[in-house]
Design an enzyme around this catalytic site. Sequence first.
Site, PDB file in Angstrom:
ATOM      1  N   ASP A 103      -7.375   4.555  -7.989  1.00 46.11           N
ATOM      2  CA  ASP A 103      -6.371   4.037  -7.051  1.00 46.11           C
ATOM      3  C   ASP A 103      -5.004   4.318  -7.668  1.00 46.11           C
ATOM      4  OD1 ASP A 103      -4.546   2.509  -5.637  1.00 46.11           O
ATOM      5  OD2 ASP A 103      -5.651   0.617  -5.807  1.00 46.11           O
ATOM      6  N   LYS A 114       4.505   2.715  -1.312  1.00 42.05           N
ATOM      7  CA  LYS A 114       5.259   2.432  -2.534  1.00 42.05           C
ATOM      8  C   LYS A 114       6.102   3.639  -2.940  1.00 42.05           C
ATOM      9  CE  LYS A 114       1.540  -0.619  -3.495  1.00 42.05           C
ATOM     10  NZ  LYS A 114       2.229  -1.883  -3.217  1.00 42.05           N
ATOM     11  N   TRP A 123      -5.823  -5.646  -8.317  1.00 43.69           N
ATOM     12  CA  TRP A 123      -6.256  -4.645  -7.328  1.00 43.69           C
ATOM     13  C   TRP A 123      -7.615  -4.087  -7.682  1.00 43.69           C
ATOM     14  CZ3 TRP A 123      -4.005  -5.606  -3.164  1.00 43.69           C
ATOM     15  CH2 TRP A 123      -2.677  -6.028  -3.143  1.00 43.69           C
TER      16      TRP A 123
HETATM   17  C1  LIG Z   1      -2.563  -0.610  -6.782  1.00 50.16           C
HETATM   18  C2  LIG Z   1      -2.721  -1.154  -5.405  1.00 50.16           C
HETATM   19  N1  LIG Z   1      -3.904  -0.994  -4.766  1.00 50.16           N
HETATM   20  C3  LIG Z   1      -4.081  -1.477  -3.536  1.00 50.16           C
HETATM   21  C4  LIG Z   1      -3.088  -2.162  -2.865  1.00 50.16           C
HETATM   22  C5  LIG Z   1      -3.359  -2.668  -1.481  1.00 50.16           C
HETATM   23  O1  LIG Z   1      -2.808  -1.785  -0.591  1.00 50.16           O
HETATM   24  P1  LIG Z   1      -2.794  -2.032   0.979  1.00 50.16           P
HETATM   25  O2  LIG Z   1      -1.932  -3.213   1.225  1.00 50.16           O
HETATM   26  O3  LIG Z   1      -2.229  -0.737   1.493  1.00 50.16           O
HETATM   27  O4  LIG Z   1      -4.184  -2.254   1.438  1.00 50.16           O
HETATM   28  C6  LIG Z   1      -1.843  -2.327  -3.495  1.00 50.16           C
HETATM   29  C7  LIG Z   1      -0.671  -2.987  -2.896  1.00 50.16           C
HETATM   30  O5  LIG Z   1      -0.433  -3.407  -1.895  1.00 50.16           O
HETATM   31  C8  LIG Z   1      -1.673  -1.826  -4.787  1.00 50.16           C
HETATM   32  O6  LIG Z   1      -0.509  -1.994  -5.434  1.00 50.16           O
END
Ligand SMILES: Cc1ncc(COP(=O)(O)O)c(C=O)c1O
Length: 360
Positions: A171, A195, A101
């Site tokens: 994040d 989550k 991520w």
């Molecule tokens: C730590 C983290 N950041 C970002 C994301 C991406 O999020 P999204 O699917 O809401 O864009 C995720 C998981 O999906 C994640 O676990």
Amino acid sequence: MGRVYNFSAGPAVLPEEVLRQAAAEMLDYNGTGMSVMEMSHRSAPFASIIETAEADLRELMAIPDNYQVLFLQGGATQQFAAIPMNLMQNKKADYIVSGSWSKKAFKEAQLYGEARCVASSEDENFSYVPDLSGLTFDADADYVYICQNETIYGTRYPSLPDTGDIPLVTDVSSMFLSEPMDVSRFGLIYGGVQKNIGPAGVTIVIVRDDLVREDVLPFTPSIMRYTTQVKAKSLSNTPPAYGIYICGLVFKWLKEMGGLAVMAERNREKAAILYDYLDQSELFRGTARKEDRSLMNVPFVTGSAELDALFVAEAKSHGIESIKGHRSVGGMRASIYNAMPKAGVEALVAFMAEFEKNNG
Ligand SMILES: Cc1ncc(COP(=O)(O)O)c(C=O)c1O
């Protein structure tokens, strides 16, 4: 069929009390004769929903007055772009890459300026958090970026980098509201809610006033400018209204549970049950370095792809769902967010012990 123990990494388990309340209010929210889903986002009942949600979140996290709280769409992924677009006045940012991520966020930022990777743990498949001691940052960097809990590899920062006057951006998607955090240590905190807080579709951004700036990168779409959303109180366009309502119910649930310190204690206790089992097991082993283990996402393997597959298949008949690991780690992953009861972790460990006895 009754409810299962859902170990999904996200969208993920929500508190049963919240789901029951949402069900009870589905056809008639608070005497309005309609569902929140059917309600104008400009109506008085919805204004009360979003204002109460913000107030409760501020109380839960003790968010100082010089921070704005936004309820947005676009997922955490949209923030990978919005953050550099809004914050890169010097077109420079330092990224610590501790998993997929933060790597994605780093790659996105490179589209807009000089994003620099100052530390990475990719050499060992992101099984640890890079060493922060002695790390120096570009004095001209607009911000330093971390992903505090890496959902896929099951790591979390044991301590935060010291960035001095450079704003720290984090994040927290997979650890949001799982423990108290000192908001004032950060310039910007954000995460998707799917989550630990609510249904997919809502992204919460908590941003310090001085980072809500007019001088964003010139091509930044108005909808992605923090100024636009701050002025409109997250109602610049139609917000993810029903999702915000569920988040609000979860905030109330968290307050009733005793707040984030109590959740942290519960989460530590749940994680310890699983890690203690893993540490003495002769079949299973956790894949993240001990010091950096996440309290929310616990990846583990047997070392045999066949046994892993058998475990996942047999888990189903024990009411254990979505336990298959992410393809980049393999094996299994148990996500044990706020709403996962201790009994769910105990059921998982009991099944692991039985599986080990039969296959060890
Ligand atoms: C730590 C983290 N950041 C970002 C994301 C991406 O999020 P999204 O699917 O809401 O864009 C995720 C998981 O999906 C994640 O676990």
